[in-house]
Design an enzyme around this catalytic site. Structure first.
Site, PDB file in Angstrom:
ATOM      1  N   CYS A   8       0.955  -1.093   0.118  1.00  0.00           N
ATOM      2  CA  CYS A   8       0.089  -0.027  -0.091  1.00  0.00           C
ATOM      3  C   CYS A   8       0.830   1.219  -0.055  1.00  0.00           C
ATOM      4  CB  CYS A   8      -0.957   0.073   1.093  1.00  0.00           C
ATOM      5  SG  CYS A   8      -0.309  -0.800   2.638  1.00  0.00           S
ATOM      6  N   HIS A  67      -1.812   6.634   3.309  1.00  0.00           N
ATOM      7  CA  HIS A  67      -0.458   6.615   3.536  1.00  0.00           C
ATOM      8  C   HIS A  67       0.192   7.740   2.900  1.00  0.00           C
ATOM      9  CE1 HIS A  67      -1.153   2.866   5.411  1.00  0.00           C
ATOM     10  NE2 HIS A  67      -0.234   1.918   4.608  1.00  0.00           N
TER      11      HIS A  67
HETATM   12  N1  LIG Z   1      -4.779  -2.799   5.329  1.00  0.00           N
HETATM   13  C1  LIG Z   1      -4.349  -2.360   4.544  1.00  0.00           C
HETATM   14  O1  LIG Z   1      -4.255  -0.994   4.095  1.00  0.00           O
HETATM   15  C2  LIG Z   1      -3.383  -3.332   3.277  1.00  0.00           C
HETATM   16  C3  LIG Z   1      -3.043  -2.579   2.105  1.00  0.00           C
HETATM   17  C4  LIG Z   1      -2.415  -3.386   1.199  1.00  0.00           C
HETATM   18  C5  LIG Z   1      -2.308  -4.864   1.521  1.00  0.00           C
HETATM   19  N2  LIG Z   1      -2.810  -5.443   2.679  1.00  0.00           N
HETATM   20  C6  LIG Z   1      -2.461  -6.876   2.743  1.00  0.00           C
HETATM   21  O2  LIG Z   1      -4.142  -7.426   2.628  1.00  0.00           O
HETATM   22  C7  LIG Z   1      -4.060  -8.567   3.487  1.00  0.00           C
HETATM   23  C8  LIG Z   1      -5.221  -8.433   4.543  1.00  0.00           C
HETATM   24  O3  LIG Z   1      -4.817  -7.339   5.540  1.00  0.00           O
HETATM   25  P1  LIG Z   1      -5.847  -6.743   6.478  1.00  0.00           P
HETATM   26  O4  LIG Z   1      -5.109  -5.493   6.832  1.00  0.00           O
HETATM   27  O5  LIG Z   1      -7.252  -7.004   5.876  1.00  0.00           O
HETATM   28  O6  LIG Z   1      -5.640  -7.979   7.784  1.00  0.00           O
HETATM   29  P2  LIG Z   1      -6.647  -8.438   8.795  1.00  0.00           P
HETATM   30  O7  LIG Z   1      -7.635  -7.097   9.274  1.00  0.00           O
HETATM   31  O8  LIG Z   1      -6.037  -9.000   9.953  1.00  0.00           O
HETATM   32  O9  LIG Z   1      -7.484  -9.364   7.909  1.00  0.00           O
HETATM   33  C9  LIG Z   1      -7.082 -10.706   7.816  1.00  0.00           C
HETATM   34  C10 LIG Z   1      -8.064 -11.544   7.239  1.00  0.00           C
HETATM   35  O10 LIG Z   1      -7.707 -12.816   7.144  1.00  0.00           O
HETATM   36  C11 LIG Z   1      -8.455 -14.091   7.676  1.00  0.00           C
HETATM   37  N3  LIG Z   1      -7.573 -15.152   8.023  1.00  0.00           N
HETATM   38  C12 LIG Z   1      -6.643 -14.944   9.146  1.00  0.00           C
HETATM   39  N4  LIG Z   1      -5.926 -16.261   9.301  1.00  0.00           N
HETATM   40  C13 LIG Z   1      -6.676 -17.106   8.360  1.00  0.00           C
HETATM   41  C14 LIG Z   1      -6.535 -18.459   8.084  1.00  0.00           C
HETATM   42  N5  LIG Z   1      -5.486 -19.149   8.765  1.00  0.00           N
HETATM   43  N6  LIG Z   1      -7.223 -18.860   7.111  1.00  0.00           N
HETATM   44  C15 LIG Z   1      -8.145 -18.204   6.473  1.00  0.00           C
HETATM   45  N7  LIG Z   1      -8.358 -16.957   6.767  1.00  0.00           N
HETATM   46  C16 LIG Z   1      -7.633 -16.319   7.576  1.00  0.00           C
HETATM   47  C17 LIG Z   1      -9.042 -13.363   8.916  1.00  0.00           C
HETATM   48  O11 LIG Z   1     -10.096 -14.027   9.275  1.00  0.00           O
HETATM   49  P3  LIG Z   1     -10.801 -14.252  10.523  1.00  0.00           P
HETATM   50  O12 LIG Z   1     -11.642 -12.956  11.086  1.00  0.00           O
HETATM   51  O13 LIG Z   1     -11.678 -15.241  10.463  1.00  0.00           O
HETATM   52  O14 LIG Z   1      -9.665 -14.422  11.456  1.00  0.00           O
HETATM   53  C18 LIG Z   1      -9.221 -11.967   8.275  1.00  0.00           C
HETATM   54  O15 LIG Z   1     -10.500 -12.042   7.379  1.00  0.00           O
HETATM   55  C19 LIG Z   1      -2.763  -8.701   4.062  1.00  0.00           C
HETATM   56  O16 LIG Z   1      -1.985  -9.575   3.544  1.00  0.00           O
HETATM   57  C20 LIG Z   1      -1.998  -7.364   4.190  1.00  0.00           C
HETATM   58  O17 LIG Z   1      -0.560  -7.319   4.222  1.00  0.00           O
HETATM   59  C21 LIG Z   1      -3.321  -4.680   3.715  1.00  0.00           C
END
Ligand SMILES: NC(=O)c1ccc[n+]([C@@H]2O[C@H](COP(=O)([O-])OP(=O)(O)OC[C@H]3O[C@@H](n4cnc5c(N)ncnc54)[C@H](OP(=O)(O)O)[C@@H]3O)[C@@H](O)[C@H]2O)c1
Length: 372
Positions: A168, A261
């Site tokens: 991001c 960001h």
């Molecule tokens: N946040 C940002 O601005 C951003 C920007 C660019 C890229 N990213 C990337 O996007 C991805 C998601 O980020 P996020 O910020 O949305 O993270 P997050 O809020 O922590 O969400 C993680 C998600 O993954 C699921 N999950 C966790 N462990 C799992 C497993 N073992 N099997 C299946 N599902 C699982 C969780 O489900 P449960 O609720 O069931 O645990 C939740 O739906 C990451 O790789 C991050 O680096 C994020």
């Protein structure tokens, strides 16, 4: 001049290219997280995609979405709240197009399982971004990299595939640097980021660590920016990625901001250019025509502000419904050549919105798999 404020709620989607006769069924993996929820919001009324399945971890699977998600933005749509959350397993999730908002450890084994099962995965995780046969794409910057999908399918024997979008913080810098690299050639880039808390997902950074504070460390973020920028601004030769030949030095900081960001960038150019030259090039740039007509494409992928105290996350992150990168403070650098500040909405342009734009471009090119 960008002057919008606040994060986007439900962007109005344009339909300048005639929509396909049937909408593609799509699923979101990691639908309960910060990025997953943004996918749900952006896909809910999409003209080309029908959001039919939501999946998350075993902790959530089998429960109604409304009973497991901690919905972050307004009212959870009732129809989606009533869906039963599925496990992230291609036997359970049937959609041919899968948007992945999984953490990297999970994505590393789940995304290939979907690609092996013939699904096209549009991933936000870092797991495959730097693989030599995996496109890392911002459509306005390097749409040609999508051609690597054919190599990926041949080399891995996958009927589906994985397409990634960038980190991001790298996204905002890449959109700001792409026109300058094309016009003047970039030799060195120094990036300092001020990154919003939503970039850490949900629940993310503990409030006592970040309220009234700055944390000068985000795990693995600096290496991601340093490695991804040359790939993004490099070329696809037809058989391999040729990274851009500039070096990047990045420092990442977490700041108490909700969304957006900010990247402060100092640039050494191959051909000298004044700030006015740079402003002219940035103002004239709008990316390739085939991308401009896609439903999620903003009117302008890049907006220039001449106000001395902008861009600001609170006022500018929502520009173009979160899909416009706002660039300001373009000025001479006393050591290198130029300095500027770029701002991107991390959850929209830097994650879910960017992924959806990648899928729209593939759909427009006739490269999406159909439902079985
Ligand atoms: N946040 C940002 O601005 C951003 C920007 C660019 C890229 N990213 C990337 O996007 C991805 C998601 O980020 P996020 O910020 O949305 O993270 P997050 O809020 O922590 O969400 C993680 C998600 O993954 C699921 N999950 C966790 N462990 C799992 C497993 N073992 N099997 C299946 N599902 C699982 C969780 O489900 P449960 O609720 O069931 O645990 C939740 O739906 C990451 O790789 C991050 O680096 C994020």
């Amino acid at each position: 001049m960008s002057d919008l404020s606040g994060p986007p709620l439900m962007p109005p989607l344009r339909q300048t290219i005639p929509p396909p006769r049937h909408r593609w069924p799509v699923a979101v993996l990691g639908a309960t997280g910060a990025v997953g929820q943004a996918f749900v919001r952006l896909l809910r009324q999409h003209p080309w995609f029908h959001l039919s399945e939501l999946a998350a971890s075993e902790r959530s699977a089998g429960r109604l979405y409304r009973d497991t998600v901690r919905w972050l933005d307004g009212e959870l749509p009732r129809d989606l709240g009533a869906l039963t959350v599925l496990p992230c397993d291609p036997q359970a999730v049937r959609a041919p197009i899968v948007f992945s908002a999984l953490d990297a450890t999970t994505a590393a084994h789940v995304e290939p399982a979907f690609a092996r099962a013939g699904r096209l995965v549009l991933s936000n995780a870092k797991s495959f971004r730097l693989e030599p046969d995996v496109p890392l794409v911002i459509p306005e910057v390097n749409a040609s990299h999508l051609h690597a999908l054919a190599l990926q399918r041949r080399s891995r024997g996958w009927p589906g595939g994985i397409v990634t979008n960038a980190n991001c913080a790298a996204t905002g810098a890449a959109v700001a640097l792409a026109p300058l690299h094309a016009a003047f050639g970039i030799e060195q880039v120094f990036v300092t980021t001020l990154q919003a808390v939503s970039g850490a997902g949900y629940p993310g950074v503990p409030s006592l660590d970040i309220l009234g504070n700055v944390v000068p460390f985000i795990a693995e973020e600096e290496a991601k920016i340093e490695c991804e920028l040359p790939k993004l601004l490099g070329a696809w030769t037809g058989s391999a990625f040729a990274p851009a030949g500039f070096g990047v030095s990045a420092q990442a900081n977490r700041v108490p901001v909700e969304h957006g960001h900010l990247t402060c960038v100092a640039i050494k150019l191959a051909t000298r250019a004044s700030p006015d030259d740079a402003i002219r090039v940035l103002e004239e740039w709008s990316g390739p025509p085939e991308v401009r007509e896609l439903p999620s494409a903003p009117d302008r992928p890049l907006a220039i502000t001449r106000r001395e105290d902008r861009p600001q996350p609170r006022r500018d992150a929502g520009a173009g419904d979160g899909m416009t990168v706002t660039v300001g403070r373009i000025r001479q650098d006393p050591l290198l050549d130029l300095r500027l500040v770029a701002l991107a909405h991390n959850v929209v342009r830097g994650a879910a919105g960017g992924s959806i734009l990648n899928a729209e471009l593939l759909a427009h090119r006739g490269e999406l798999p159909c439902a079985s």
